[in-house]
Design a protein around this motif. Structure first.
Motif, mmCIF file in Angstrom:
data_model
loop_
_atom_site.group_PDB
_atom_site.id
_atom_site.type_symbol
_atom_site.label_atom_id
_atom_site.label_comp_id
_atom_site.label_asym_id
_atom_site.label_seq_id
_atom_site.Cartn_x
_atom_site.Cartn_y
_atom_site.Cartn_z
ATOM 1 N N ASP A 42 -20.988 53.538 85.114
ATOM 2 C CA ASP A 42 -19.570 53.164 85.141
ATOM 3 C C ASP A 42 -18.881 53.289 83.781
ATOM 4 O O ASP A 42 -17.668 53.072 83.691
ATOM 5 N N ALA A 43 -19.646 53.609 82.758
ATOM 6 C CA ALA A 43 -19.031 53.785 81.436
ATOM 7 C C ALA A 43 -18.240 55.100 81.429
ATOM 8 O O ALA A 43 -18.762 56.142 81.812
ATOM 9 N N PRO A 44 -16.956 55.083 81.039
ATOM 10 C CA PRO A 44 -16.170 56.327 81.020
ATOM 11 C C PRO A 44 -16.791 57.361 80.082
ATOM 12 O O PRO A 44 -17.304 57.012 79.014
ATOM 13 N N ARG A 45 -16.765 58.614 80.492
ATOM 14 C CA ARG A 45 -17.300 59.684 79.640
ATOM 15 C C ARG A 45 -16.387 59.930 78.442
ATOM 16 O O ARG A 45 -16.824 60.414 77.406
ATOM 17 N N TRP A 46 -15.100 59.635 78.623
ATOM 18 C CA TRP A 46 -14.123 59.864 77.552
ATOM 19 C C TRP A 46 -13.370 58.569 77.281
ATOM 20 O O TRP A 46 -13.218 57.727 78.170
ATOM 21 N N ASP A 47 -12.888 58.420 76.068
ATOM 22 C CA ASP A 47 -12.189 57.203 75.646
ATOM 23 C C ASP A 47 -10.902 57.022 76.457
ATOM 24 O O ASP A 47 -9.952 57.814 76.324
ATOM 25 N N GLN A 48 -10.859 55.991 77.306
ATOM 26 C CA GLN A 48 -9.707 55.781 78.183
ATOM 27 C C GLN A 48 -8.525 55.096 77.491
ATOM 28 O O GLN A 48 -7.480 54.893 78.108
ATOM 29 N N GLY A 77 -8.343 61.406 76.214
ATOM 30 C CA GLY A 77 -9.521 60.927 76.938
ATOM 31 C C GLY A 77 -9.225 60.779 78.426
ATOM 32 O O GLY A 77 -10.025 61.177 79.285
ATOM 33 N N ARG A 78 -8.047 60.199 78.731
ATOM 34 C CA ARG A 78 -7.661 60.025 80.140
ATOM 35 C C ARG A 78 -7.397 61.375 80.800
ATOM 36 O O ARG A 78 -7.721 61.583 81.976
ATOM 37 N N LEU A 79 -6.821 62.317 80.036
ATOM 38 C CA LEU A 79 -6.539 63.648 80.583
ATOM 39 C C LEU A 79 -7.839 64.342 81.009
ATOM 40 O O LEU A 79 -7.938 64.905 82.101
ATOM 41 N N LYS A 80 -8.858 64.274 80.156
ATOM 42 C CA LYS A 80 -10.160 64.883 80.497
ATOM 43 C C LYS A 80 -10.756 64.210 81.727
ATOM 44 O O LYS A 80 -11.312 64.880 82.606
ATOM 45 N N HIS A 81 -10.619 62.877 81.795
ATOM 46 C CA HIS A 81 -11.151 62.119 82.934
ATOM 47 C C HIS A 81 -10.472 62.568 84.231
ATOM 48 O O HIS A 81 -11.141 62.840 85.241
ATOM 49 N N PHE A 82 -9.140 62.688 84.204
ATOM 50 C CA PHE A 82 -8.426 63.041 85.435
ATOM 51 C C PHE A 82 -8.551 64.524 85.778
ATOM 52 O O PHE A 82 -8.494 64.891 86.957
ATOM 53 N N PHE A 83 -8.724 65.397 84.775
ATOM 54 C CA PHE A 83 -9.034 66.796 85.084
ATOM 55 C C PHE A 83 -10.338 66.845 85.886
ATOM 56 O O PHE A 83 -10.498 67.651 86.803
ATOM 57 N N ASN A 84 -11.261 65.970 85.525
ATOM 58 C CA ASN A 84 -12.565 65.920 86.187
ATOM 59 C C ASN A 84 -12.438 65.445 87.638
ATOM 60 O O ASN A 84 -12.951 66.081 88.553
ATOM 61 N N ALA A 106 -2.714 60.605 83.702
ATOM 62 C CA ALA A 106 -3.224 60.140 82.403
ATOM 63 C C ALA A 106 -2.162 59.469 81.534
ATOM 64 O O ALA A 106 -2.479 58.944 80.464
ATOM 65 N N LEU A 107 -0.907 59.465 81.988
ATOM 66 C CA LEU A 107 0.165 58.878 81.170
ATOM 67 C C LEU A 107 -0.127 57.429 80.792
ATOM 68 O O LEU A 107 0.136 56.989 79.682
ATOM 69 N N PHE A 108 -0.665 56.670 81.749
ATOM 70 C CA PHE A 108 -0.948 55.248 81.528
ATOM 71 C C PHE A 108 -2.405 54.966 81.862
ATOM 72 O O PHE A 108 -2.968 55.605 82.750
ATOM 73 N N PRO A 109 -3.042 54.002 81.181
ATOM 74 C CA PRO A 109 -4.436 53.679 81.504
ATOM 75 C C PRO A 109 -4.574 53.199 82.952
ATOM 76 O O PRO A 109 -3.717 52.477 83.453
#
Length: 326
Positions: free
Chosen positions: A15-21, A26-33, A288-291
C-alpha cells in the motif's frame, strides 16, 4: 511460514505509494499508471487474481516465488479496477481507466455534432448518462445513496447540460462559428457543477469519515465532503477543457483546407482520435491536481467535531484526512 518469509524477504509494503503523493509529478506518475486504458481489456479472472494477491500481501501471505514486479502489476490492476474504500470491483464504464476510450468517443461526437438542436440534445444526454455512472462509481463509498437520489441527480444534471447547450446553441446562431463550437464545453462544465455534488449529496448531508495521519477514525465532517467534492468538480472540468477548447480551434483552421472539405465523412473520426490524444494526458493530469488523500486543518472543521477531537487527543491532531473520491 514460507509465504511469510517471502513477504519479509521482499521488504515490500503493497500500500506504500510508488511515487511521492505530496508532489504533482508523483501523483501524475501514479495516475498515469492506474488510468492506463489497457487495463480495461484485462479479463475478470486476472483482476480477481490481482485482488487476491494484493489482499494476501496485506496479510503477509505472498505466494513463494512472487517477484516485486508481479506485486506492482497486481497493485496497478487492483487500483484501476477496485474501489479504494469498499474494495468492490467497479463497473468498467465508471473506472478512470475507461475515461480515455469512453471520453474520447463522447467528446469527439459532441464537438462534431453541435450544429442542430436534436444532435446537441442526444449527445449531451449520452454524455451525462456516462458522467452519472462515473460519479456514482467513484463516490466516497462510505456514504450510501438511494436510487431516488441517483435519479434526481441524473435528471438535474442532464437538464442543466441540455438547457445550457440548447440555450447557447440558439444564442450563438449569429455569433462567429468558433463560439458555437465551444458550446459543448460550456454545457459539460455547467453539468459537472451540478452532477457531481448531486450524485454525492449524501456526503454533504451526513459528512464523510475523517481520520488522523495513522488512519484512526475521528468522526464525520460535512466540510471535508464539500472540500473533496469541490476539488473533484475542478478536476473534471480541467480534464475536459484542453480538448474541448483547443480542438475546435484546430478543426476550424483545418476545415478551411480543400483536402479537408473533400473528406468531410472523416471529420468525426478525426475529432475522436484527437480527443483521445488530449485525454490520454489530461485524465491523469486532472486526477493529479489534488492529493487523493485530502487533508483539512483542524481549525476548519465543524466546531462540535473539532471540540470532540481536541477533548480526546489534545493538540496531537493538527490535520484530518479523508478520501476525496475521483
Amino acid at each position: 511460514t514460507h509465504a511469510e518469509m517471502a513477504a519479509a524477504s521482499l521488504g515490500f509494503d503493497i500500500d506504500a505509494p510508488r511515487w511521492d503523493q505530496s508532489t504533482f509529478m508523483g501523483r501524475l506518475k501514479h495516475f498515469f499508471n492506474i488510468t492506463d486504458p489497457r487495463t480495461v481489456l484485462v479479463p475478470e479472472k486476472e483482476l480477481d487474481w490481482a485482488k487476491a494477491l494484493v489482499e494476501g500481501c496485506r496479510a503477509g501471505l505472498v505466494p513463494p516465488g512472487s517477484s516485486q514486479e508481479q506485486l506492482l502489476y497486481a497493485k496497478k490492476l487492483y487500483d484501476s479496477s477496485f474501489h479504494p474504500d469498499s474494495g468492490e470491483k467497479m463497473n468498467f464504464i465508471g473506472r478512470m481507466s475507461f475515461q480515455v476510450p469512453g471520453g474520447m468517443a463522447l467528446t469527439g461526437c459532441m464537438l462534431q455534432f453541435y450544429r442542430t438542436v436534436p444532435a446537441v440534445v442526444f449527445w449531451q444526454w449520452v454524455n451525462q448518462s456516462f458522467n452519472a455512472i462515473v460519479n456514482y462509481t467513484n463516490r466516497n463509498a462510505a456514504s450510501p445513496i438511494s436510487l431516488r437520489q441517483i435519479g434526481v441527480a441524473y435528471i438535474t444534471a442532464t437538464s442543466t447540460a441540455l438547457a445550457t447547450a440548447v440555450g447557447l446553441n440558439l444564442y450563438t446562431k449569429r455569433a462567429p462559428p468558433l463560439l458555437a463550437r465551444w458550446v459543448p464545453f460550456a454545457a459539460v462544465a455547467a453539468a459537472n457543477c451540478v452532477n457531481i455534488p448531486m450524485m454525492r449529496q449524501q456526503e454533504v448531508i451526513n459528512g464523510i469519515t475523517v481520520t488522523d495521519r495513522d488512519n484512526n477514525e475521528l468522526g464525520c465532517s460535512r466540510r471535508a465532503a464539500v472540500k473533496g467534492i469541490a476539488q473533484v468538480v475542478v478536476s473534471r472540468i480541467t480534464m475536459a477543457a484542453p480538448g474541448m477548447i483547443i480542438l475546435p480551434i484546430i478543426m476550424e483552421r483545418l476545415e478551411k483546407f480543400p483536402f479537408m472539405q473533400r473528406i468531410r465523412v472523416l471529420h468525426g473520426p478525426l475529432q475522436v482520435l484527437l480527443c483521445g490524444g488530449f485525454l490520454l494526458f489530461m485524465v491523469p493530469a486532472a486526477c493529479a491536481l489534488f492529493p487523493q488523500r485530502c487533508s483539512l486543518a483542524l481549525a476548519d472543521l465543524e466546531p462540535e467535531l473539532r471540540d470532540s477531537i481536541v477533548a480526546k487527543h489534545g493538540d496531537k491532531v493538527p490535520y484530518v484526512y479523508f478520501n476525496k473520491g475521483l
